[in-house]
Design an enzyme around this catalytic site. Sequence first.
Site, short mmCIF file in Angstrom:
data_model
loop_
_atom_site.label_atom_id
_atom_site.label_comp_id
_atom_site.label_asym_id
_atom_site.label_seq_id
_atom_site.Cartn_x
_atom_site.Cartn_y
_atom_site.Cartn_z
N TYR A 53 0.82 -1.21 0.00
CA TYR A 53 0.00 0.00 0.00
C TYR A 53 0.85 1.26 0.00
O TYR A 53 0.38 2.31 -0.41
CB TYR A 53 -1.06 0.02 1.10
CG TYR A 53 -0.64 -0.42 2.47
CD1 TYR A 53 0.04 0.44 3.33
CD2 TYR A 53 -0.95 -1.69 2.93
CE1 TYR A 53 0.40 0.04 4.59
CE2 TYR A 53 -0.59 -2.10 4.19
CZ TYR A 53 0.09 -1.24 5.03
OH TYR A 53 0.44 -1.63 6.28
N LYS A 99 -12.42 17.21 -3.63
CA LYS A 99 -11.86 18.52 -4.01
C LYS A 99 -12.34 19.55 -2.98
O LYS A 99 -13.35 20.22 -3.17
CB LYS A 99 -12.33 18.86 -5.42
CG LYS A 99 -11.67 20.04 -6.06
CD LYS A 99 -12.12 20.15 -7.51
CE LYS A 99 -11.47 21.30 -8.21
NZ LYS A 99 -11.86 21.39 -9.62
#
Length: 122
Positions: A53, A99
Amino acid sequence: MDEIFIRGLVCYGYHGVFPEERRLGQRFIVHLRLGLNLASAAAADNLEQSVDYGAVCQTVQRVVEGEPQQLIERVAERVCETLFTQFPKLEQIEVEVVKPGAPIPVPFAEVGVRLVRQRTAR
C-alpha cells in the site's frame, strides 16, 4: 472479497475547468478501497502475496499530481487505470477524489466523485 483501504491521501494537483485552478493548483484528498484475495498473504505473512500500500500511495500521488485534467472524474479514472496496470492482484478498485477547494459559490463540506471499477478479463 477482501480489501485494503487507504483514507485521506493528500495530493496537490492542477485539475479544474477554470484557468485559476489550473494555474494555482489545490489540494485533493483520495480515499481508496482495493479489492483482492488476501488469504494467501495472511497465511504466508508475505508482502509478495499482497499489494504494497505504500507503493499504491506513491502511484496515486504521481497520477493526481501529474498531468492536469479538467474533471476529477477523469483523475479518478486515471487512478483506476494506473493501479490496475501496476498491481495485477487487484480485482476491484473504489476510488474517491475529494476537491475541498472546489469553486462552488455556496458553503459546502465536501465535494468529489466516487468510481467503482472491476478488472476486465485478462
